[in-house]
Enzyme design. Structure first.
Site, short mmCIF file in Angstrom:
data_model
loop_
_atom_site.label_atom_id
_atom_site.label_comp_id
_atom_site.label_asym_id
_atom_site.label_seq_id
_atom_site.Cartn_x
_atom_site.Cartn_y
_atom_site.Cartn_z
N ASP A 1 0.92 -1.27 0.03
CA ASP A 1 0.09 0.03 -0.16
C ASP A 1 0.93 1.11 -0.13
O ASP A 1 1.60 1.40 0.94
CB ASP A 1 -0.83 -0.09 1.12
CG ASP A 1 -2.00 1.44 1.36
OD1 ASP A 1 -1.83 2.12 0.43
OD2 ASP A 1 -2.67 1.14 2.32
N ASP B 1 -3.28 2.51 -6.02
CA ASP B 1 -1.97 2.55 -5.03
C ASP B 1 -1.85 1.25 -4.20
O ASP B 1 -1.18 1.30 -3.11
CB ASP B 1 -2.15 3.84 -4.04
CG ASP B 1 -3.61 3.75 -3.09
OD1 ASP B 1 -4.32 2.81 -3.54
OD2 ASP B 1 -3.73 4.53 -2.36
N GLU B 2 -2.63 0.15 -4.32
CA GLU B 2 -2.49 -1.12 -3.75
C GLU B 2 -2.49 -2.11 -4.79
O GLU B 2 -3.21 -2.41 -5.67
CB GLU B 2 -3.69 -1.20 -2.50
CG GLU B 2 -3.68 -0.36 -1.59
CD GLU B 2 -4.96 -0.61 -0.70
OE1 GLU B 2 -5.03 -1.27 0.18
OE2 GLU B 2 -5.88 -0.09 -1.08
#
Length: 399
Positions: free
Chosen positions: A11, A108-109
Protein backbone atom coordinates in the site's frame (compact mmCIF):
# COMPACT_ATOMS: atom_id res chain seq x y z
CA UNK A 1 5.42 -16.67 11.38
CA UNK A 2 4.30 -19.83 9.59
CA UNK A 3 5.54 -20.90 6.18
CA UNK A 4 2.06 -20.19 4.79
CA UNK A 5 2.57 -16.42 5.13
CA UNK A 6 3.48 -15.81 1.49
CA UNK A 7 0.99 -13.12 0.45
CA UNK A 8 1.92 -9.43 0.61
CA UNK A 9 -0.29 -6.38 0.28
CA UNK A 10 1.72 -3.32 -0.77
CA UNK A 11 0.00 0.00 0.00
CA UNK A 12 1.61 3.24 -1.17
CA UNK A 13 1.35 5.73 1.69
CA UNK A 14 -0.72 8.88 0.97
CA UNK A 15 -0.11 8.05 -2.65
CA UNK A 16 -1.17 11.21 -4.53
CA UNK A 17 0.59 13.52 -2.07
CA UNK A 18 3.65 11.24 -1.95
CA UNK A 19 4.00 11.41 -5.74
CA UNK A 20 4.30 15.19 -5.57
CA UNK A 21 6.75 14.96 -2.68
CA UNK A 22 8.85 12.49 -4.65
CA UNK A 23 8.98 14.84 -7.62
CA UNK A 24 9.74 17.88 -5.49
CA UNK A 25 11.91 17.05 -2.45
CA UNK A 26 11.25 20.54 -1.02
CA UNK A 27 7.71 19.32 -0.22
CA UNK A 28 8.88 16.48 2.00
CA UNK A 29 7.92 16.99 5.61
CA UNK A 30 5.37 19.65 4.68
CA UNK A 31 1.55 19.41 4.76
CA UNK A 32 0.75 18.63 1.12
CA UNK A 33 -2.92 18.61 0.11
CA UNK A 34 -4.02 17.37 -3.30
CA UNK A 35 -7.29 19.06 -4.20
CA UNK A 36 -9.17 20.66 -7.03
CA UNK A 37 -9.46 24.38 -7.44
CA UNK A 38 -12.51 26.03 -5.94
CA UNK A 39 -12.73 28.30 -8.98
CA UNK A 40 -13.05 25.32 -11.33
CA UNK A 41 -15.68 23.36 -9.35
CA UNK A 42 -13.23 20.71 -8.21
CA UNK A 43 -12.82 22.07 -4.69
CA UNK A 44 -12.56 18.75 -2.80
CA UNK A 45 -9.56 17.24 -1.02
CA UNK A 46 -8.51 14.07 -2.85
CA UNK A 47 -5.48 13.21 -0.73
CA UNK A 48 -3.20 14.63 1.93
CA UNK A 49 0.25 13.84 3.25
CA UNK A 50 0.60 12.42 6.73
CA UNK A 51 1.88 15.81 7.89
CA UNK A 52 -1.49 17.29 6.86
CA UNK A 53 -3.55 14.40 8.20
CA UNK A 54 -1.97 14.06 11.59
CA UNK A 55 -0.85 17.61 12.15
CA UNK A 56 -3.98 19.42 10.98
CA UNK A 57 -6.78 16.87 10.73
CA UNK A 58 -7.14 17.07 6.96
CA UNK A 59 -9.40 14.34 5.55
CA UNK A 60 -10.27 13.13 2.08
CA UNK A 61 -13.58 14.59 0.87
CA UNK A 62 -13.20 17.79 2.85
CA UNK A 63 -13.79 21.00 0.93
CA UNK A 64 -10.79 23.14 0.07
CA UNK A 65 -12.26 25.94 2.15
CA UNK A 66 -12.42 23.70 5.22
CA UNK A 67 -8.90 22.43 4.60
CA UNK A 68 -7.50 25.95 4.28
CA UNK A 69 -9.20 26.88 7.53
CA UNK A 70 -7.50 24.01 9.35
CA UNK A 71 -4.20 24.27 7.51
CA UNK A 72 -3.63 27.78 6.12
CA UNK A 73 0.05 27.02 5.50
CA UNK A 74 -0.66 23.83 3.57
CA UNK A 75 0.71 23.28 0.07
CA UNK A 76 -2.35 22.88 -2.15
CA UNK A 77 -1.66 21.05 -5.43
CA UNK A 78 -4.13 20.25 -8.22
CA UNK A 79 -4.38 16.53 -9.08
CA UNK A 80 -2.23 15.02 -11.82
CA UNK A 81 -3.81 11.68 -12.62
CA UNK A 82 -1.36 11.01 -15.42
CA UNK A 83 1.47 11.10 -12.87
CA UNK A 84 -0.37 8.79 -10.48
CA UNK A 85 -0.89 6.22 -13.23
CA UNK A 86 2.79 6.48 -14.15
CA UNK A 87 3.98 5.96 -10.56
CA UNK A 88 1.51 3.11 -10.01
CA UNK A 89 2.82 1.40 -13.14
CA UNK A 90 6.40 1.75 -11.90
CA UNK A 91 5.51 0.15 -8.56
CA UNK A 92 3.75 -2.76 -10.26
CA UNK A 93 6.77 -3.36 -12.47
CA UNK A 94 9.00 -3.66 -9.40
CA UNK A 95 6.54 -6.05 -7.75
CA UNK A 96 6.47 -8.26 -10.85
CA UNK A 97 10.25 -8.62 -10.65
CA UNK A 98 9.75 -10.61 -7.43
CA UNK A 99 6.83 -12.78 -8.60
CA UNK A 100 4.47 -13.08 -11.58
CA UNK A 101 1.55 -13.36 -9.16
CA UNK A 102 0.66 -9.67 -8.77
CA UNK A 103 -2.97 -8.56 -8.46
CA UNK A 104 -3.68 -4.80 -8.52
CA UNK A 105 -6.42 -3.79 -6.10
CA UNK A 106 -6.44 -0.04 -6.70
CA UNK A 107 -4.12 2.59 -8.09
CA UNK A 108 -2.05 2.50 -4.88
CA UNK A 109 -2.47 -1.11 -3.67
CA UNK A 110 -1.63 -4.56 -5.00
CA UNK A 111 -1.25 -8.10 -3.70
CA UNK A 112 1.85 -10.19 -4.34
CA UNK A 113 2.16 -13.97 -3.79
CA UNK A 114 5.79 -15.03 -3.37
CA UNK A 115 5.28 -18.77 -3.03
CA UNK A 116 8.13 -20.57 -4.77
CA UNK A 117 10.27 -17.43 -4.95
CA UNK A 118 12.25 -18.08 -1.78
CA UNK A 119 15.24 -19.62 -3.57
CA UNK A 120 15.53 -16.50 -5.71
CA UNK A 121 14.89 -13.70 -3.24
CA UNK A 122 14.84 -15.18 0.27
CA UNK A 123 11.97 -15.79 2.71
CA UNK A 124 8.75 -13.73 2.43
CA UNK A 125 9.74 -11.30 5.19
CA UNK A 126 13.04 -10.60 3.42
CA UNK A 127 11.19 -10.10 0.14
CA UNK A 128 8.84 -7.64 1.85
CA UNK A 129 11.79 -5.62 3.15
CA UNK A 130 13.53 -5.66 -0.24
CA UNK A 131 10.31 -4.62 -1.99
CA UNK A 132 9.82 -1.67 0.34
CA UNK A 133 13.42 -0.55 -0.07
CA UNK A 134 13.36 -0.77 -3.87
CA UNK A 135 10.14 1.22 -4.13
CA UNK A 136 11.51 3.85 -1.76
CA UNK A 137 14.82 4.08 -3.63
CA UNK A 138 13.59 3.80 -7.23
CA UNK A 139 10.17 5.48 -7.01
CA UNK A 140 10.72 7.80 -4.07
CA UNK A 141 7.72 6.95 -1.91
CA UNK A 142 7.19 4.85 1.20
CA UNK A 143 4.85 1.89 1.44
CA UNK A 144 3.13 -0.08 4.14
CA UNK A 145 3.32 -3.82 3.52
CA UNK A 146 1.19 -6.47 5.16
CA UNK A 147 2.24 -10.11 5.13
CA UNK A 148 -0.10 -13.01 5.79
CA UNK A 149 -1.36 -16.42 4.67
CA UNK A 150 -4.38 -14.93 2.88
CA UNK A 151 -5.20 -11.80 0.90
CA UNK A 152 -7.56 -10.68 3.67
CA UNK A 153 -4.96 -10.94 6.45
CA UNK A 154 -2.31 -9.29 4.28
CA UNK A 155 -4.70 -6.40 3.66
CA UNK A 156 -5.58 -6.09 7.35
CA UNK A 157 -1.89 -6.22 8.29
CA UNK A 158 -0.99 -3.42 5.87
CA UNK A 159 -3.53 -1.14 7.57
CA UNK A 160 -2.06 -1.68 11.04
CA UNK A 161 1.13 0.35 10.70
CA UNK A 162 1.24 3.50 8.60
CA UNK A 163 3.27 5.10 7.20
CA UNK A 164 6.23 2.95 6.15
CA UNK A 165 5.09 -0.11 8.07
CA UNK A 166 5.76 -3.84 7.76
CA UNK A 167 3.34 -6.04 9.68
CA UNK A 168 2.85 -9.81 9.78
CA UNK A 169 -0.64 -11.16 10.56
CA UNK A 170 -0.79 -14.95 10.79
CA UNK A 171 -3.79 -17.08 11.80
CA UNK A 172 -2.68 -17.36 15.47
CA UNK A 173 -2.43 -13.54 15.59
CA UNK A 174 -6.07 -12.96 14.67
CA UNK A 175 -7.62 -13.06 18.18
CA UNK A 176 -5.00 -10.75 19.67
CA UNK A 177 -4.37 -8.30 16.83
CA UNK A 178 -7.57 -8.26 14.83
CA UNK A 179 -10.51 -9.07 17.09
CA UNK A 180 -10.18 -5.97 19.34
CA UNK A 181 -10.51 -3.66 16.30
CA UNK A 182 -13.83 -1.91 15.51
CA UNK A 183 -15.93 -3.94 13.08
CA UNK A 184 -15.75 -1.07 10.58
CA UNK A 185 -12.02 -1.84 10.23
CA UNK A 186 -12.77 -5.26 8.76
CA UNK A 187 -12.11 -5.31 5.04
CA UNK A 188 -15.49 -5.27 3.29
CA UNK A 189 -17.54 -3.64 6.05
CA UNK A 190 -18.88 -0.24 5.01
CA UNK A 191 -20.93 2.30 6.99
CA UNK A 192 -24.29 0.69 6.15
CA UNK A 193 -23.17 -2.79 7.15
CA UNK A 194 -21.58 -1.34 10.31
CA UNK A 195 -24.97 0.12 11.26
CA UNK A 196 -26.75 -3.20 10.60
CA UNK A 197 -24.22 -5.10 12.69
CA UNK A 198 -24.50 -2.59 15.53
CA UNK A 199 -28.21 -3.41 15.78
CA UNK A 200 -27.17 -7.00 16.52
CA UNK A 201 -24.76 -5.86 19.22
CA UNK A 202 -21.71 -6.42 17.03
CA UNK A 203 -19.19 -3.63 17.56
CA UNK A 204 -15.79 -5.27 17.21
CA UNK A 205 -14.35 -7.79 14.78
CA UNK A 206 -14.21 -10.24 17.67
CA UNK A 207 -17.94 -9.78 18.29
CA UNK A 208 -18.55 -10.71 14.66
CA UNK A 209 -16.18 -13.70 14.79
CA UNK A 210 -17.98 -15.13 17.84
CA UNK A 211 -21.51 -14.35 16.64
CA UNK A 212 -23.65 -17.36 15.59
CA UNK A 213 -23.08 -17.75 11.88
CA UNK A 214 -26.60 -19.16 11.37
CA UNK A 215 -28.09 -15.88 12.57
CA UNK A 216 -25.85 -13.88 10.25
CA UNK A 217 -26.88 -16.05 7.29
CA UNK A 218 -30.58 -15.62 8.09
CA UNK A 219 -30.09 -11.86 8.35
CA UNK A 220 -27.66 -11.18 5.47
CA UNK A 221 -27.64 -14.34 3.36
CA UNK A 222 -24.33 -15.47 1.87
CA UNK A 223 -22.79 -12.09 2.80
CA UNK A 224 -23.29 -12.97 6.47
CA UNK A 225 -21.30 -16.19 6.08
CA UNK A 226 -18.50 -14.38 4.23
CA UNK A 227 -18.30 -11.68 6.92
CA UNK A 228 -18.09 -14.35 9.63
CA UNK A 229 -15.26 -16.08 7.76
CA UNK A 230 -13.42 -12.80 7.27
CA UNK A 231 -13.68 -11.96 10.95
CA UNK A 232 -11.94 -15.27 11.63
CA UNK A 233 -9.25 -14.54 9.05
CA UNK A 234 -10.56 -17.04 6.50
CA UNK A 235 -10.26 -16.10 2.82
CA UNK A 236 -10.04 -18.61 -0.02
CA UNK A 237 -9.45 -16.18 -2.90
CA UNK A 238 -6.06 -16.56 -4.63
CA UNK A 239 -3.83 -13.77 -5.89
CA UNK A 240 -5.05 -13.50 -9.47
CA UNK A 241 -2.72 -11.70 -11.91
CA UNK A 242 -5.50 -11.86 -14.50
CA UNK A 243 -8.16 -10.19 -12.37
CA UNK A 244 -8.26 -7.19 -14.70
CA UNK A 245 -8.59 -9.38 -17.78
CA UNK A 246 -12.32 -9.42 -17.18
CA UNK A 247 -12.67 -5.67 -17.57
CA UNK A 248 -15.77 -4.96 -19.66
CA UNK A 249 -15.18 -1.28 -20.38
CA UNK A 250 -12.65 1.50 -19.96
CA UNK A 251 -13.77 5.09 -19.51
CA UNK A 252 -12.97 8.46 -18.08
CA UNK A 253 -15.06 11.50 -17.24
CA UNK A 254 -14.26 14.98 -16.03
CA UNK A 255 -16.11 17.96 -14.63
CA UNK A 256 -15.26 20.99 -16.73
CA UNK A 257 -13.68 24.10 -15.17
CA UNK A 258 -16.67 26.10 -16.48
CA UNK A 259 -19.74 25.43 -18.56
CA UNK A 260 -18.89 24.78 -22.21
CA UNK A 261 -21.46 25.84 -24.79
CA UNK A 262 -19.95 25.34 -28.23
CA UNK A 263 -19.32 22.08 -30.04
CA UNK A 264 -15.79 23.29 -30.74
CA UNK A 265 -14.92 23.49 -27.03
CA UNK A 266 -16.61 20.22 -26.16
CA UNK A 267 -14.84 18.44 -29.01
CA UNK A 268 -11.44 19.38 -27.56
CA UNK A 269 -12.39 17.57 -24.35
CA UNK A 270 -13.76 14.61 -26.32
CA UNK A 271 -10.42 14.30 -28.09
CA UNK A 272 -8.47 14.43 -24.82
CA UNK A 273 -10.70 11.82 -23.20
CA UNK A 274 -10.54 9.61 -26.29
CA UNK A 275 -6.75 9.71 -26.14
CA UNK A 276 -6.79 8.79 -22.46
CA UNK A 277 -9.29 5.94 -22.94
CA UNK A 278 -7.41 4.56 -25.96
CA UNK A 279 -4.15 4.65 -24.02
CA UNK A 280 -5.66 2.68 -21.12
CA UNK A 281 -7.23 0.18 -23.53
CA UNK A 282 -3.85 -0.45 -25.16
CA UNK A 283 -2.15 -0.79 -21.78
CA UNK A 284 -4.64 -3.54 -21.00
CA UNK A 285 -4.00 -5.13 -24.40
CA UNK A 286 -7.66 -4.83 -25.43
CA UNK A 287 -9.74 -3.85 -28.42
CA UNK A 288 -13.29 -2.54 -28.15
CA UNK A 289 -16.31 -1.67 -30.28
CA UNK A 290 -18.92 0.26 -28.30
CA UNK A 291 -18.22 3.95 -27.70
CA UNK A 292 -20.31 5.71 -25.06
CA UNK A 293 -20.70 9.42 -24.47
CA UNK A 294 -21.89 10.91 -21.16
CA UNK A 295 -22.87 14.55 -20.78
CA UNK A 296 -24.26 16.51 -17.86
CA UNK A 297 -25.67 20.02 -18.19
CA UNK A 298 -25.60 22.97 -15.80
CA UNK A 299 -28.75 21.70 -14.06
CA UNK A 300 -27.17 18.25 -13.56
CA UNK A 301 -29.41 16.62 -16.16
CA UNK A 302 -27.57 13.62 -17.55
CA UNK A 303 -27.45 12.17 -21.07
CA UNK A 304 -25.82 8.90 -22.06
CA UNK A 305 -25.67 7.53 -25.61
CA UNK A 306 -23.66 4.70 -27.24
CA UNK A 307 -22.61 3.70 -30.74
CA UNK A 308 -21.21 0.32 -31.77
CA UNK A 309 -18.51 0.46 -34.42
CA UNK A 310 -18.44 -2.14 -37.21
CA UNK A 311 -14.89 -3.12 -36.13
CA UNK A 312 -12.75 -3.39 -33.00
CA UNK A 313 -10.33 -0.57 -32.21
CA UNK A 314 -7.89 0.84 -29.67
CA UNK A 315 -7.20 4.16 -31.38
CA UNK A 316 -8.23 7.59 -30.17
CA UNK A 317 -9.26 8.70 -33.66
CA UNK A 318 -11.94 6.02 -33.92
CA UNK A 319 -13.23 6.64 -30.40
CA UNK A 320 -13.26 10.40 -30.93
CA UNK A 321 -15.09 10.15 -34.28
CA UNK A 322 -17.87 8.07 -32.70
CA UNK A 323 -18.11 10.32 -29.61
CA UNK A 324 -18.24 13.43 -31.80
CA UNK A 325 -21.01 11.87 -33.88
CA UNK A 326 -23.02 11.15 -30.72
CA UNK A 327 -22.48 14.72 -29.52
CA UNK A 328 -23.84 16.28 -32.71
CA UNK A 329 -26.70 13.82 -32.95
CA UNK A 330 -28.01 14.01 -29.39
CA UNK A 331 -26.88 17.29 -27.77
CA UNK A 332 -28.54 20.55 -28.87
CA UNK A 333 -26.17 23.31 -30.05
CA UNK A 334 -25.53 25.96 -27.40
CA UNK A 335 -26.73 23.86 -24.46
CA UNK A 336 -24.36 24.15 -21.50
CA UNK A 337 -22.15 21.16 -20.65
CA UNK A 338 -20.80 20.69 -17.14
CA UNK A 339 -19.40 17.14 -17.32
CA UNK A 340 -18.10 15.01 -20.19
CA UNK A 341 -17.37 11.29 -20.20
CA UNK A 342 -16.14 8.86 -22.86
CA UNK A 343 -15.81 5.08 -22.61
CA UNK A 344 -15.08 2.06 -24.80
CA UNK A 345 -16.87 -1.22 -24.09
CA UNK A 346 -17.25 -4.61 -25.70
CA UNK A 347 -13.61 -5.32 -24.92
CA UNK A 348 -11.78 -8.38 -26.22
CA UNK A 349 -8.10 -9.39 -26.01
CA UNK A 350 -6.06 -7.68 -28.72
CA UNK A 351 -5.00 -10.92 -30.39
CA UNK A 352 -5.55 -9.63 -33.92
CA UNK A 353 -7.13 -6.65 -35.64
CA UNK A 354 -8.94 -6.06 -38.90
CA UNK A 355 -6.58 -4.46 -41.40
CA UNK A 356 -7.71 -2.09 -44.17
CA UNK A 357 -6.80 -2.03 -47.84
CA UNK A 358 -4.59 1.08 -47.69
CA UNK A 359 -2.74 0.35 -44.46
CA UNK A 360 -4.30 3.13 -42.35
CA UNK A 361 -4.89 0.80 -39.40
CA UNK A 362 -1.29 -0.45 -39.28
CA UNK A 363 0.09 3.06 -39.72
CA UNK A 364 -2.02 4.34 -36.84
CA UNK A 365 -1.04 1.35 -34.70
CA UNK A 366 2.67 2.07 -35.25
CA UNK A 367 2.15 5.70 -34.31
CA UNK A 368 0.23 4.73 -31.16
CA UNK A 369 2.93 2.26 -30.12
CA UNK A 370 5.61 4.92 -30.59
CA UNK A 371 3.68 7.38 -28.41
CA UNK A 372 3.09 4.67 -25.79
CA UNK A 373 6.82 3.93 -25.61
CA UNK A 374 7.56 7.60 -25.04
CA UNK A 375 4.93 7.88 -22.30
CA UNK A 376 6.04 4.67 -20.63
CA UNK A 377 9.57 6.00 -20.39
CA UNK A 378 9.11 9.74 -19.82
CA UNK A 379 5.57 10.14 -18.46
CA UNK A 380 2.12 10.90 -19.79
CA UNK A 381 2.83 14.56 -20.50
CA UNK A 382 5.82 13.99 -22.76
CA UNK A 383 3.58 14.04 -25.85
CA UNK A 384 -0.03 15.02 -26.45
CA UNK A 385 -2.15 16.66 -29.12
CA UNK A 386 -1.84 20.38 -29.80
CA UNK A 387 -5.59 20.74 -29.21
CA UNK A 388 -4.87 20.32 -25.50
CA UNK A 389 -3.05 23.67 -25.54
CA UNK A 390 -6.25 25.46 -26.53
CA UNK A 391 -8.29 27.25 -23.92
CA UNK A 392 -10.80 24.41 -23.77
CA UNK A 393 -8.16 21.80 -22.94
CA UNK A 394 -8.59 20.29 -19.48
CA UNK A 395 -6.26 17.31 -19.08
CA UNK A 396 -2.76 18.45 -19.99
CA UNK A 397 -2.73 22.23 -20.14
CA UNK A 398 -3.47 22.58 -16.43
CA UNK A 399 -0.59 23.19 -14.05
Amino acid sequence: MSSSCTILLCDANSFFASVHQALNPALRGRPVIVAGRESTRHGIVLAASYEAKRGYGIKTGMTVREAKGLCPDGVFIPPRHDLYIEFSTRILRIMREFSPLVEPFSIDEAWLDVRGCENLFGPPLTIARRLKERIKTEVGITTSVGLGPTKLLAKMAAEMEKPDGLTVLDFPDVPKKMWPLPVKDLFGVGPRMEAHLAKLGIHTIGDLARFPVETLVRRFGVVGRILHQCANGIDYSPVDPHSLDRVKSVGHQITLPRDYYSYQEIEVVLLELSELVARRVRLGNYLGRTVSLSLKDADFNWLGRSYTLPYYTDTAADIYAAARQLLHRHWPPGRAVRLVGVSLAGLVPAVSRQEDLFGRVEKQARLDRACDRLKNRYGERIIYRAASLMGAGVLYARG
